[in-house]
Design a protein around this motif. Structure first.
Motif: not given
Length: 115
Positions: A5-12
């Motif tokens: 979720t951290t990687v997904l949020v940072d990507t967005l």
């Protein structure tokens, strides 16, 4: 699960902020944003604790505001590792992106923490 979720949020956030600041913050594609988010997560896991411990005296003197500089350094290191597809126009832009990422991550975390 938290890592993903951290990687997904940072990507967005990377993609969104590169759209807001196209002249100062450049991300080639969503794939590069995913790679940058993964690199940032690894750097935050490995390098950030060492830098935080070494900078404890100055962090104490600035009442924790030096942590913003550390976040900017983590983004600059990410930019150096990822390469030309992910770059900032200056260190100040990296610090602005770090501040905005912190605010956005806090808002998202508060939203999903609600029952």
């Amino acid at each position: 699960m938290r890592f993903l979720t951290t990687v997904l949020v940072d990507t967005l956030v990377f993609v969104a902020l590169s759209g807001f600041f196209p002249a100062n913050f450049y991300v080639t594609s969503v794939g590069i944003a995913v790679i940058a988010a993964l690199v940032l997560a690894v750097l935050n896991w490995v390098v950030r604790p060492i830098i935080t411990i070494l900078s404890l005296p100055i962090n104490f003197l600035t009442l924790g505001l030096f942590s913003i500089v550390i976040n900017g350094l983590m983004l600059e290191m990410t930019s150096a590792i990822v390469g030309a597809g992910f770059r900032f126009s200056s260190f100040w832009m990296a610090m602005l992106v770090a501040i905005l990422m912190s605010l956005i991550s806090t808002i998202i975390a508060q939203y999903f923490r609600r029952p």
